[in-house]
Design a protein around this motif. Structure first.
Motif, PDB file in Angstrom:
ATOM      1  N   GLU A  73       0.832  -1.209   0.000  1.00  8.52           N
ATOM      2  CA  GLU A  73       0.000   0.000   0.000  1.00  8.52           C
ATOM      3  C   GLU A  73       0.861   1.251   0.000  1.00  8.52           C
TER       4      GLU A  73
ATOM      5  N   ALA B  37       2.345   1.636  -3.427  1.00 10.11           N
ATOM      6  CA  ALA B  37       1.304   2.118  -4.343  1.00 10.11           C
ATOM      7  C   ALA B  37       0.989   3.576  -4.041  1.00 10.11           C
ATOM      8  N   SER B  38       0.917   3.905  -2.772  1.00 16.26           N
ATOM      9  CA  SER B  38       0.636   5.282  -2.370  1.00 16.26           C
ATOM     10  C   SER B  38       1.763   6.208  -2.825  1.00 16.26           C
TER      11      SER B  38
ATOM     12  N   GLU C 208       3.795   5.683  -5.392  1.00 14.88           N
ATOM     13  CA  GLU C 208       3.683   5.816  -6.854  1.00 14.88           C
ATOM     14  C   GLU C 208       2.567   6.780  -7.219  1.00 14.88           C
ATOM     15  N   GLU C 209       1.445   6.649  -6.544  1.00 11.92           N
ATOM     16  CA  GLU C 209       0.305   7.542  -6.793  1.00 11.92           C
ATOM     17  C   GLU C 209       0.684   8.983  -6.449  1.00 11.92           C
ATOM     18  N   SER C 210       1.382   9.138  -5.353  1.00 12.56           N
ATOM     19  CA  SER C 210       1.826  10.466  -4.946  1.00 12.56           C
ATOM     20  C   SER C 210       2.765  11.065  -5.993  1.00 12.56           C
TER      21      SER C 210
ATOM     22  N   ARG D 206       2.895  10.257  -9.169  1.00 10.44           N
ATOM     23  CA  ARG D 206       2.084  10.532 -10.359  1.00 10.44           C
ATOM     24  C   ARG D 206       1.292  11.834 -10.186  1.00 10.44           C
ATOM     25  N   LEU D 207       0.682  11.977  -9.018  1.00 11.07           N
ATOM     26  CA  LEU D 207      -0.089  13.194  -8.753  1.00 11.07           C
ATOM     27  C   LEU D 207       0.809  14.426  -8.717  1.00 11.07           C
TER      28      LEU D 207
ATOM     29  N   ARG E 290       1.535  15.335 -12.300  1.00  8.92           N
ATOM     30  CA  ARG E 290       0.347  15.973 -12.898  1.00  8.92           C
ATOM     31  C   ARG E 290       0.173  17.395 -12.384  1.00  8.92           C
TER      32      ARG E 290
END
Length: 123
Positions: free
Chosen positions: A27, A30-31, A33-35, A37-38, A41
């Motif tokens: 988690e 994944a968090s 990676e998401e962070s 990515r965000l 962006r």
């Protein structure tokens, strides 16, 4: 037997904790990676916003300069119009004076108007 049972119970707890730790690590990854990515962006969006703001600023500046040019041209045309109106009034006064003089001497007044009129020289 009791010792074996406690050991097995501890082993199950350890296995559960390991699974929980693995799940949390996954988690977290994944968090992360998401962070990331965000964050990318957000940075791209900020770049686009800056570009749009710069473009808008340039357009506003161009519009302001164009308004100033139109205003200057309007002032010049207004000045020309006023000058032409004054000139028309002067010519009307001259024509009226010439007509009044022509009333006393018709042929002399007509001849004088033809030679003294600024418009007559342009014909």
């Amino acid at each position: 037997e009791d010792l074996l049972r406690r050991a097995q119970e501890e082993f199950r707890k350890v296995a559960c904790w390991r699974k929980e730790i693995k799940r949390l690590k996954d988690e977290l990854a994944a968090s992360s990676e998401e962070s990331s990515r965000l964050t990318r962006r957000m940075q791209e969006s900020q770049k686009r916003c800056r570009a749009l703001a710069d473009s808008e600023k340039a357009q506003r500046q161009a519009m302001q300069e164009e308004r100033e040019q139109w205003e200057e041209e309007r002032r010049q045309l207004e000045s020309q119009r006023s000058s032409l109106q004054r000139r028309v009034r002067q010519l009307e006064v001259q024509c009226a004076a010439g007509a009044a003089a022509a009333g006393s001497e018709p042929s002399k007044g007509l001849q004088q108007r033809r030679t003294s009129s600024p418009v007559a020289g342009r014909r």
